[in-house]
Design a protein around this motif. Structure first.
Motif, PDB file in Angstrom:
ATOM      1  N   GLY A 571      37.833  50.995 -16.828  1.00 11.51           N
ATOM      2  CA  GLY A 571      38.352  51.849 -17.885  1.00 11.51           C
ATOM      3  C   GLY A 571      38.295  51.255 -19.268  1.00 11.51           C
ATOM      4  N   SER A 572      37.833  49.999 -19.387  1.00 13.50           N
ATOM      5  CA  SER A 572      37.841  49.329 -20.692  1.00 13.50           C
ATOM      6  C   SER A 572      36.556  49.525 -21.478  1.00 13.50           C
ATOM      7  CB  SER A 572      38.085  47.827 -20.497  1.00 13.50           C
ATOM      8  OG  SER A 572      37.056  47.267 -19.688  1.00 13.50           O
ATOM      9  N   LEU A 573      35.495  50.003 -20.827  1.00 18.28           N
ATOM     10  CA  LEU A 573      34.202  50.124 -21.498  1.00 18.28           C
ATOM     11  C   LEU A 573      33.730  51.579 -21.440  1.00 18.28           C
ATOM     12  CD1 LEU A 573      32.442  46.919 -20.109  1.00 18.28           C
ATOM     13  CD2 LEU A 573      33.624  47.203 -22.288  1.00 18.28           C
ATOM     14  N   PRO A 574      34.024  52.367 -22.444  1.00 16.12           N
ATOM     15  CA  PRO A 574      33.688  53.801 -22.389  1.00 16.12           C
ATOM     16  C   PRO A 574      32.198  54.077 -22.338  1.00 16.12           C
ATOM     17  CG  PRO A 574      34.450  53.178 -24.585  1.00 16.12           C
ATOM     18  CD  PRO A 574      34.711  52.013 -23.689  1.00 16.12           C
ATOM     19  N   TYR A 575      31.366  53.097 -22.746  1.00 17.88           N
ATOM     20  CA  TYR A 575      29.914  53.334 -22.744  1.00 17.88           C
ATOM     21  C   TYR A 575      29.192  52.515 -21.688  1.00 17.88           C
ATOM     22  CZ  TYR A 575      31.243  55.167 -27.267  1.00 17.88           C
ATOM     23  OH  TYR A 575      31.870  55.860 -28.269  1.00 17.88           O
ATOM     24  N   GLY A 576      29.908  51.684 -20.936  1.00 13.89           N
ATOM     25  CA  GLY A 576      29.261  50.934 -19.869  1.00 13.89           C
ATOM     26  C   GLY A 576      28.476  49.730 -20.326  1.00 13.89           C
ATOM     27  N   ARG A 608      12.826  46.679 -22.231  1.00  9.16           N
ATOM     28  CA  ARG A 608      14.254  46.972 -22.342  1.00  9.16           C
ATOM     29  C   ARG A 608      15.030  45.732 -22.790  1.00  9.16           C
ATOM     30  NH1 ARG A 608      16.109  50.958 -17.459  1.00  9.16           N
ATOM     31  NH2 ARG A 608      14.540  52.579 -17.735  1.00  9.16           N
ATOM     32  N   ASP A 609      16.126  45.956 -23.468  1.00  6.09           N
ATOM     33  CA  ASP A 609      16.916  44.853 -24.001  1.00  6.09           C
ATOM     34  C   ASP A 609      17.980  44.445 -22.980  1.00  6.09           C
ATOM     35  OD1 ASP A 609      18.933  43.338 -25.577  1.00  6.09           O
ATOM     36  OD2 ASP A 609      17.597  43.875 -27.237  1.00  6.09           O
ATOM     37  N   PRO A 610      18.036  43.148 -22.624  1.00  6.69           N
ATOM     38  CA  PRO A 610      19.013  42.693 -21.617  1.00  6.69           C
ATOM     39  C   PRO A 610      20.459  42.803 -22.082  1.00  6.69           C
ATOM     40  CG  PRO A 610      17.879  40.820 -22.609  1.00  6.69           C
ATOM     41  CD  PRO A 610      17.167  42.045 -23.092  1.00  6.69           C
ATOM     42  N   GLN A 611      20.680  43.079 -23.370  1.00  4.46           N
ATOM     43  CA  GLN A 611      22.057  43.169 -23.860  1.00  4.46           C
ATOM     44  C   GLN A 611      22.737  44.486 -23.481  1.00  4.46           C
ATOM     45  OE1 GLN A 611      22.924  41.287 -27.758  1.00  4.46           O
ATOM     46  NE2 GLN A 611      20.710  41.294 -28.024  1.00  4.46           N
ATOM     47  N   CYS A 612      21.985  45.424 -22.906  1.00  5.37           N
ATOM     48  CA  CYS A 612      22.599  46.676 -22.453  1.00  5.37           C
ATOM     49  C   CYS A 612      22.994  46.512 -20.983  1.00  5.37           C
ATOM     50  CB  CYS A 612      21.634  47.848 -22.631  1.00  5.37           C
ATOM     51  SG  CYS A 612      22.423  49.445 -22.356  1.00  5.37           S
ATOM     52  N   MET A 613      24.132  45.857 -20.745  1.00  2.40           N
ATOM     53  CA  MET A 613      24.563  45.498 -19.393  1.00  2.40           C
ATOM     54  C   MET A 613      26.077  45.593 -19.307  1.00  2.40           C
ATOM     55  SD  MET A 613      24.096  41.790 -17.535  1.00  2.40           S
ATOM     56  CE  MET A 613      25.413  41.066 -18.524  1.00  2.40           C
ATOM     57  N   ASN A 614      26.574  45.991 -18.132  1.00  5.53           N
ATOM     58  CA  ASN A 614      28.031  46.000 -17.959  1.00  5.53           C
ATOM     59  C   ASN A 614      28.479  44.669 -17.347  1.00  5.53           C
ATOM     60  OD1 ASN A 614      27.694  46.146 -15.160  1.00  5.53           O
ATOM     61  ND2 ASN A 614      29.086  47.869 -14.916  1.00  5.53           N
ATOM     62  N   PRO A 615      29.774  44.386 -17.267  1.00  9.60           N
ATOM     63  CA  PRO A 615      30.227  43.070 -16.798  1.00  9.60           C
ATOM     64  C   PRO A 615      29.784  42.708 -15.390  1.00  9.60           C
ATOM     65  CG  PRO A 615      32.013  44.214 -17.919  1.00  9.60           C
ATOM     66  CD  PRO A 615      30.912  45.203 -17.764  1.00  9.60           C
ATOM     67  N   MET A 616      29.480  43.700 -14.555  1.00 11.47           N
ATOM     68  CA  MET A 616      29.072  43.400 -13.184  1.00 11.47           C
ATOM     69  C   MET A 616      27.572  43.205 -13.049  1.00 11.47           C
ATOM     70  SD  MET A 616      31.736  45.991 -11.249  1.00 11.47           S
ATOM     71  CE  MET A 616      31.745  47.249 -12.520  1.00 11.47           C
ATOM     72  N   CYS A 659      30.762  57.380 -20.458  1.00 10.52           N
ATOM     73  CA  CYS A 659      30.638  57.281 -19.002  1.00 10.52           C
ATOM     74  C   CYS A 659      31.158  58.537 -18.307  1.00 10.52           C
ATOM     75  CB  CYS A 659      31.410  56.067 -18.485  1.00 10.52           C
ATOM     76  SG  CYS A 659      30.795  54.470 -19.074  1.00 10.52           S
ATOM     77  N   THR A 660      32.131  59.186 -18.902  1.00 15.70           N
ATOM     78  CA  THR A 660      32.779  60.335 -18.261  1.00 15.70           C
ATOM     79  C   THR A 660      32.013  61.643 -18.419  1.00 15.70           C
ATOM     80  OG1 THR A 660      34.122  60.559 -20.266  1.00 15.70           O
ATOM     81  CG2 THR A 660      35.090  59.350 -18.418  1.00 15.70           C
ATOM     82  N   ASN A 661      31.010  61.665 -19.265  1.00 11.91           N
ATOM     83  CA  ASN A 661      30.249  62.903 -19.459  1.00 11.91           C
ATOM     84  C   ASN A 661      29.469  63.256 -18.196  1.00 11.91           C
ATOM     85  OD1 ASN A 661      31.164  63.166 -22.014  1.00 11.91           O
ATOM     86  ND2 ASN A 661      29.256  62.642 -23.041  1.00 11.91           N
ATOM     87  N   ARG A 662      29.357  64.528 -17.916  1.00 11.35           N
ATOM     88  CA  ARG A 662      28.562  65.014 -16.786  1.00 11.35           C
ATOM     89  C   ARG A 662      27.817  66.262 -17.232  1.00 11.35           C
ATOM     90  NH1 ARG A 662      32.184  68.404 -13.038  1.00 11.35           N
ATOM     91  NH2 ARG A 662      31.220  67.247 -11.331  1.00 11.35           N
ATOM     92  N   ALA A 663      26.677  66.507 -16.612  1.00 13.33           N
ATOM     93  CA  ALA A 663      25.858  67.648 -17.015  1.00 13.33           C
ATOM     94  C   ALA A 663      25.290  68.336 -15.788  1.00 13.33           C
ATOM     95  CB  ALA A 663      24.721  67.184 -17.926  1.00 13.33           C
ATOM     96  N   PHE A 664      25.130  69.654 -15.904  1.00 10.48           N
ATOM     97  CA  PHE A 664      24.499  70.460 -14.870  1.00 10.48           C
ATOM     98  C   PHE A 664      23.223  71.037 -15.478  1.00 10.48           C
ATOM     99  CE2 PHE A 664      29.036  70.567 -14.092  1.00 10.48           C
ATOM    100  CZ  PHE A 664      29.109  70.222 -12.750  1.00 10.48           C
ATOM    101  N   PRO A 665      22.070  70.561 -15.078  1.00 15.60           N
ATOM    102  CA  PRO A 665      20.827  71.099 -15.661  1.00 15.60           C
ATOM    103  C   PRO A 665      20.721  72.599 -15.389  1.00 15.60           C
ATOM    104  CG  PRO A 665      20.403  69.095 -14.415  1.00 15.60           C
ATOM    105  CD  PRO A 665      21.802  69.498 -14.111  1.00 15.60           C
ATOM    106  N   TYR A 666      20.176  73.313 -16.335  1.00 19.38           N
ATOM    107  CA  TYR A 666      20.052  74.757 -16.175  1.00 19.38           C
ATOM    108  C   TYR A 666      18.821  75.246 -16.916  1.00 19.38           C
ATOM    109  CZ  TYR A 666      22.088  74.779 -20.863  1.00 19.38           C
ATOM    110  OH  TYR A 666      22.326  74.553 -22.184  1.00 19.38           O
ATOM    111  N   TYR A 667      18.367  76.426 -16.540  1.00 18.65           N
ATOM    112  CA  TYR A 667      17.357  77.159 -17.299  1.00 18.65           C
ATOM    113  C   TYR A 667      18.040  78.344 -17.966  1.00 18.65           C
ATOM    114  CZ  TYR A 667      13.775  74.564 -14.738  1.00 18.65           C
ATOM    115  OH  TYR A 667      12.996  73.577 -14.226  1.00 18.65           O
ATOM    116  N   THR A 668      17.531  78.767 -19.092  1.00 21.05           N
ATOM    117  CA  THR A 668      18.067  79.950 -19.772  1.00 21.05           C
ATOM    118  C   THR A 668      17.349  81.193 -19.244  1.00 21.05           C
ATOM    119  OG1 THR A 668      18.515  78.663 -21.759  1.00 21.05           O
ATOM    120  CG2 THR A 668      18.436  81.035 -22.003  1.00 21.05           C
TER     121      THR A 668
END
Length: 789
Positions: A571-576, A608-616, A659-668
């Motif tokens: 819960g401490s890292l909103p962007y992972g 890719r940049d190795p700095q985009c990493m979470n603590p695990m 991290c909490t965002n979710r999406a449902f792909p759709y067609y119009t």
């Protein structure tokens, strides 16, 4: 009569005053001129004699009423290069078909906004006559006799007169030599083709000059050249001594230059190229010049050298002044050799060990690993008596300023196994980044602010549990001389969780609560050939994960809640990502490829940049590709998490990367109803609702028999012949487009028409979420999770 004459004269004078304008010259109506003029050097097919094509594309005048066509004059014989207006004689010459310098291009109504003049055949004579360029004057002719527009001009260029881009050489020096490196410049060969910059480079003039020392002879220094084609140590293949590329009128060539004793402090070289800029593999544009035998810097005198440089393309255009002082002394680039004794470095890196894993470096709660090494020294004499091992041992009586000095700085590089390159840590060359430590007597280290502290410390950030870090360290003395390399490997503790789970290869141990732990792929899933698997159906992602065999584990597509909690890291890292406190938006943009539009970085793991990493140790949860996950319920199985490299208009990158965002792909799809439709009148306005409203006056009631719109429904079938969903479209579109249109709608799947149904179109757009089961995109990948059986 006299008074009448005076009255008429006064009226005439007022008329002249009213018509008077301070601006000289004719006035023109801009809406009677062509605009947006551009030159196209393009042939749809090759001409018989191999010539280029020359076309002028332009937008018609805004005022097309009474527009007759375009008068065109080539060269400046009929219309010069300054006149804004033309006379009747010049216009007549444009209508004279026997005139080679002019012609008339008649306007024929075509409903377009733009037109194109093909001048290829007409300019051929000018090219044959040796013209480098040719003026083209254009004038719109109208039949209504009103004020015309002004003469417009453009220039056709027949020869490459554009110099290559400037070369900026970099140097690396030692006591008796210098390595000069540069990248092949880009070269635009046609003024009319702005995006094409891969013209061939003929070669480079290089001049080395010993400043203010005419007695130093550098003509015969040892020289070697490394080019993309190979290495030349003798000057008989890729370079030539005592030579320079010169231009003379219409030609250029390599000429020998004077070797007299008057200019013995000059070394002149020509380095040959012959290729254009390689956009596919930029590393193959690199050149290296190594010169050995220069004077070593001493304590009493500094020996400075300068280099001049120029690049020449294959037709003799040049960039750079090639170091001639009389041309531009500012273009000289200076460098100095180092002293004759390199600093000394120890042979081992120390670290604080993990008590649970002896021999492994301890990883702190901020994902930091602190390394230590015995500080370097710079000897002042060759017989210094200092012994070099895992530590530097300085003999008694060998004090600072007597037999050694302190070094000025250190460099720390790590080996990137993905692209097989050595990379400098971003902050590793900054002043004050290193701290002084001493042994604490217990096998560890403690901070010591005194200059006598014998160990140096550096903190490596963003380290994952179980990482293997290969390091190269150098020290640099005050003259710029680098020490020998201290290369060592640091094995980072896997941590208790990693040791317990022992995840399959490519997976890392993650924990989402005190009682829940599992393994997750470090990157998005890749195929056997190492390419990221994107543009796949949700069902295909599920199948790919379930096909992975890992002893003791059950592998599946990651569950939505597991993915989200891993990203949040408690819960401490909103962007992972670790330490995103250095401005989240900028961090996500620079390191995680969030909303950059750069698909190349996402597709190539080495970029890719190795700095985009979470603590695990999980990489790229924000950015790169969105990811399919298993939804939380049966009616929302196909869910997308994370953000991607795609730019979404109106959405900032921080918002979409949560991290909490979710999406449902759709067609119009067109909105419709099959219910009864009630039409109500309120004054002159007719309103539509889909249920009876007893409070208003009913105008008309529509039932199924009144519905005039028809939808075509389809079964959506995957490659295995399985029906994975249903879709629909307007029947009129299907009827008009046929199978070809249906294939474009299917996006690689099979659409089988099933039923047609009469409906009432509401005029709204329906976000058809049922499409999630058969939606796929090049921006969506997935990653697998492995759960202990």
């Amino acid at each position: 009569m006299r008074f009448l004459k005076l009255y008429l004269l006064s009226v005439f004078a007022l008329f002249l005053l009213a018509c008077y304008d301070d601006d000289e010259g004719p006035e023109f109506s801009f809406d009677r001129e062509i605009s947006e003029i551009s030159v196209l050097e393009d042939c749809s097919t090759d001409t018989a004699d191999g010539r280029s094509c020359y076309k002028i594309r332009y937008r018609y005048p805004y005022h097309l009423d009474d527009y007759s066509g375009l008068c065109v004059w080539l060269d400046t014989v009929i219309v010069d290069d300054t006149s804004k207006a033309v006379n009747n004689k010049q216009i007549a010459q444009a209508h004279d078909s026997s005139n080679k310098e002019a012609f008339f291009f008649e306007y024929k109504t075509n409903g377009r906004y733009y037109d194109t003049l093909d001048l290829t055949d007409r300019v051929a004579q000018f090219i044959d006559d040796g013209y480098d360029s040719l003026q083209v004057a254009l004038f719109c002719e109208y039949s209504d006799g009103r004020d015309p527009g002004a003469v417009q001009r453009t220039v056709l260029r027949f020869k490459d007169n554009i110099a290559p881009s400037n070369v900026v050489p970099e140097d690396s020096v030692w006591s008796k030599g210098v390595l000069i490196s540069w990248d092949r410049p880009t070269d635009q060969t046609s003024f009319h083709k702005q995006g094409e910059n891969d013209g061939k480079i003929f070669g480079y003039n290089v001049v080395i000059y010993a400043i203010d020392r005419p007695d130093e002879d550098i003509r015969d220094l040892k020289v070697s050249v490394q080019t993309p084609k190979g290495t030349d140590y003798t000057g008989d293949k890729y370079f030539k001594r005592d030579a320079q590329i010169v231009r003379s009128v219409d030609s250029f060539y390599v000429q020998n230059v004077e070797r007299s004793d008057k200019v013995k402090n000059y070394l002149r070289l020509v380095i040959f190229d012959g290729e254009g800029y390689n956009t596919q593999d930029p590393a193959k544009n690199n050149f290296r010049l190594i010169i050995e035998g220069l004077r070593t810097r001493s304590n009493t005198e500094d020996y400075e050298y300068k280099i001049g440089f120029s690049a020449w393309d294959e037709v003799g255009n040049r960039s750079g002044s090639q170091g001639d002082p009389q041309v531009d002394p500012k273009d000289w680039r200076g460098f100095m050799t180092t002293d004759s004794i390199a600093p000394l470095m120890p042979k081992k890196i120390f670290f604080e060990e993990d008590s649970l894993f002896p021999g492994f470096a301890k990883l702190d709660s901020n994902n930091h690993v602190r390394i230590y090494w015995n500080r370097s020294v710079d000897p002042l004499k060759f017989k210094h008596g200092i012994s070099v091992d895992s530590e530097l041992v300085i003999p008694r009586g060998c004090n600072i300023q007597e037999c050694y000095e302190d070094v000025s700085k250190y460099t720390v590089k790590y080996y990137n196994k993905l692209d097989k390159s050595w990379n400098l840590y971003a902050d590793a060359d900054k002043d004050g980044i290193y701290s002084r430590y001493r042994r604490d007597g217990k096998g560890g280290f403690e901070y010591d602010a005194l200059d006598t502290a014998s160990f140096i410390s550096y903190t490596i950030r963003r380290v994952a549990p179980g990482d293997t870090i290969i390091l190269r360290l150098n020290s640099v003395d005050s003259s710029g001389y680098k020490s020998g390399v201290l290369q060592d490997t640091v094995f980072v503790s896997p941590g208790k969780l990693g040791d317990e789970l022992k995840c399959p290869e490519g997976f890392v141990a993650v924990s989402t609560s005190d009682t829940t732990s599992f393994c997750m792929e470090r990157y998005e899933h890749r195929s056997a050939d190492g390419k990221f698997m994107t543009n796949v159906l949700h069902s295909e992602a599920v199948a790919a994960c379930e096909a992975i065999s890992a002893s003791g584990f059950e592998v599946s597509l990651c569950k939505e809640r597991d993915w989200e909690l891993t990203c949040l890291s408690g819960g401490s890292l909103p962007y992972g990502v670790i330490e995103e406190d250095d401005k989240s938006s900028d961090y996500l943009f620079r390191y995680c490829n969030v909303s950059t539009g750069n698909a190349a970085i996402a597709e190539d793991i080495a970029k890719r940049d190795p700095q985009c990493m979470n603590p695990m140790g999980v990489r790229d949860l924000p950015g790169q590709f969105q990811e399919w996950v298993m939804g939380r319920s049966e009616d929302s199985v196909a869910v997308v998490k994370g953000s991607s490299y795609m730019i979404y208009e109106g959405l900032d990158r921080e918002s979409i990367a949560y991290c909490t965002n979710r999406a449902f792909p759709y067609y119009t799809r067109p909105g419709y109803t099959q219910d009864t439709v009630y039409l109500y009148r309120e004054g002159t306005k007719v309103d539509t609702v889909y249920a009876a409203d007893t409070t208003r006056t009913l105008y008309q009631k529509l039932t199924t028999k009144d519905f005039k719109d028809t939808l075509q429904f389809y079964d959506v079938i995957d490659a295995n012949g399985k029906v994975i969903g249903k879709d629909f479209s307007l029947y009129s579109e299907y009827k008009k487009g046929g199978d070809a249109w249906l294939d474009s709608l299917a996006n690689g799947l099979t659409y089988k028409p099933t039923t047609k149904e009469a409906v009432f179109l509401t005029g709204e757009k329906l976000y058809y979420r049922a499409a999630a089961s058969f939606y796929k995109s090049s921006t969506i990948g997935f990653r697998c999770c492995a759960y202990k059986k």
